[in-house]
Design a protein around this motif. Sequence first.
Motif, PDB file in Angstrom:
ATOM      1  N   UNK A 131     -31.568  -9.712  14.961  1.00 56.37           N
ATOM      2  CA  UNK A 131     -30.583 -10.505  15.705  1.00 56.37           C
ATOM      3  C   UNK A 131     -31.074 -10.784  17.128  1.00 56.37           C
ATOM      4  N   UNK A 132     -31.655  -9.772  17.759  1.00 60.48           N
ATOM      5  CA  UNK A 132     -32.193  -9.980  19.110  1.00 60.48           C
ATOM      6  C   UNK A 132     -33.365 -10.964  19.081  1.00 60.48           C
ATOM      7  N   UNK A 133     -34.201 -10.869  18.051  1.00 58.51           N
ATOM      8  CA  UNK A 133     -35.343 -11.790  17.943  1.00 58.51           C
ATOM      9  C   UNK A 133     -34.869 -13.222  17.738  1.00 58.51           C
ATOM     10  N   UNK A 134     -33.758 -13.387  17.019  1.00 55.00           N
ATOM     11  CA  UNK A 134     -33.198 -14.728  16.827  1.00 55.00           C
ATOM     12  C   UNK A 134     -32.740 -15.305  18.170  1.00 55.00           C
ATOM     13  N   UNK A 135     -32.204 -14.442  19.030  1.00 54.85           N
ATOM     14  CA  UNK A 135     -31.822 -14.895  20.365  1.00 54.85           C
ATOM     15  C   UNK A 135     -33.048 -15.332  21.149  1.00 54.85           C
ATOM     16  N   UNK A 136     -34.106 -14.537  21.105  1.00 56.11           N
ATOM     17  CA  UNK A 136     -35.349 -14.885  21.806  1.00 56.11           C
ATOM     18  C   UNK A 136     -35.858 -16.243  21.338  1.00 56.11           C
ATOM     19  N   UNK A 137     -35.860 -16.462  20.027  1.00 54.21           N
ATOM     20  CA  UNK A 137     -36.362 -17.730  19.469  1.00 54.21           C
ATOM     21  C   UNK A 137     -35.504 -18.910  19.898  1.00 54.21           C
ATOM     22  N   UNK A 138     -34.190 -18.707  19.948  1.00 51.11           N
ATOM     23  CA  UNK A 138     -33.292 -19.809  20.299  1.00 51.11           C
ATOM     24  C   UNK A 138     -33.442 -20.224  21.754  1.00 51.11           C
ATOM     25  N   UNK A 139     -33.975 -19.329  22.592  1.00 49.45           N
ATOM     26  CA  UNK A 139     -34.082 -19.622  24.023  1.00 49.45           C
ATOM     27  C   UNK A 139     -35.440 -20.210  24.410  1.00 49.45           C
ATOM     28  N   UNK A 140     -36.363 -20.277  23.469  1.00 50.54           N
ATOM     29  CA  UNK A 140     -37.694 -20.778  23.802  1.00 50.54           C
ATOM     30  C   UNK A 140     -37.673 -22.229  24.265  1.00 50.54           C
ATOM     31  N   UNK A 141     -36.693 -22.986  23.787  1.00 50.68           N
ATOM     32  CA  UNK A 141     -36.588 -24.385  24.197  1.00 50.68           C
ATOM     33  C   UNK A 141     -35.641 -24.571  25.375  1.00 50.68           C
ATOM     34  N   UNK A 142     -35.175 -23.468  25.952  1.00 52.22           N
ATOM     35  CA  UNK A 142     -34.287 -23.554  27.109  1.00 52.22           C
ATOM     36  C   UNK A 142     -32.857 -23.203  26.792  1.00 52.22           C
ATOM     37  N   UNK A 143     -32.384 -23.568  25.611  1.00 49.70           N
ATOM     38  CA  UNK A 143     -31.034 -23.206  25.196  1.00 49.70           C
ATOM     39  C   UNK A 143     -29.957 -24.094  25.791  1.00 49.70           C
ATOM     40  N   UNK A 144     -28.846 -24.169  25.107  1.00 51.63           N
ATOM     41  CA  UNK A 144     -27.654 -24.898  25.550  1.00 51.63           C
ATOM     42  C   UNK A 144     -26.629 -23.874  26.023  1.00 51.63           C
ATOM     43  N   UNK A 145     -25.952 -24.152  27.127  1.00 50.87           N
ATOM     44  CA  UNK A 145     -25.041 -23.177  27.735  1.00 50.87           C
ATOM     45  C   UNK A 145     -23.959 -22.728  26.761  1.00 50.87           C
TER      46      UNK A 145
END
Length: 257
Positions: free
Chosen positions: A125-139
């Motif tokens: 689950x934490x790794x999924x968060x890391x991956x989702x933020x690689x492109x900057x992420x949406x607030x």
Amino acid sequence: MKKPILNLIVIIYLFSAAEAQKHKKPAAKKKPVVEKSSLPVDTSPPRIIGSRVTIETNNGDRISGELLDLTAYSIRLRSDNLESTIALDTIAQLSFGDSVSTRPRVIQSPARADFLRDADVMLGLFSAMVSSLKSGGDYTEYGSHLGDLRRSAERFIARYSTGENPTEARVLSLLAGALTDYTWARTIWTLKFGRSSDGTLNESDSPLVGDALALYPDLRTAAASGAGLSVDKLVGGLWRRAGEKIDRARTLSASAR
């Protein structure tokens, strides 16, 4: 704060109080005149601030110095006229007094099978968060993802926080620290809205900004933007810190099998 970190703080206070009690002398009767040869009686309560401490970090570094401050997240000390702030989740061992000539061994304890199984799920689950933020992420998406992650992580930490296995405690501490970094990043990101904004803020805008900079002093330089601090760089820096903790937790979990 989660129990592994609270345990460290409680141990520090108990140790300091025990040492003070061990050396405590009976109070002398008051006299009109205090002779020069009389020993002063310290009636102040035991203190740990100002004590000499030795810290060994998870990567094997050793630092000895004067304890300046202790919070639920970090320890600040002075060594050779330089001040350092060290996150609690990076500390492997802490002792009072000067460092000894023989370096203490950090014992690696195998973790329980059920802990390792659940840790794998949490690390995913934490790794999924890391991956989702690689492109900057949406607030908005980030807030939703963080809420789901927090609920799962808090259940995991609550389930295993009463254990006495040091390896499990370190994994829990690292994941709790990563969750704190992500939460701080969300709050600082929120500060960006409603400003006339060049995308910067000042340390005085929120106590949390000061806490983050105290824990990670290098962020001040990395996020410097004119007279202020770049929100995007502060948030990105906290995301990187969280990712580093997750990587260490994954390595530790893998080695504890």
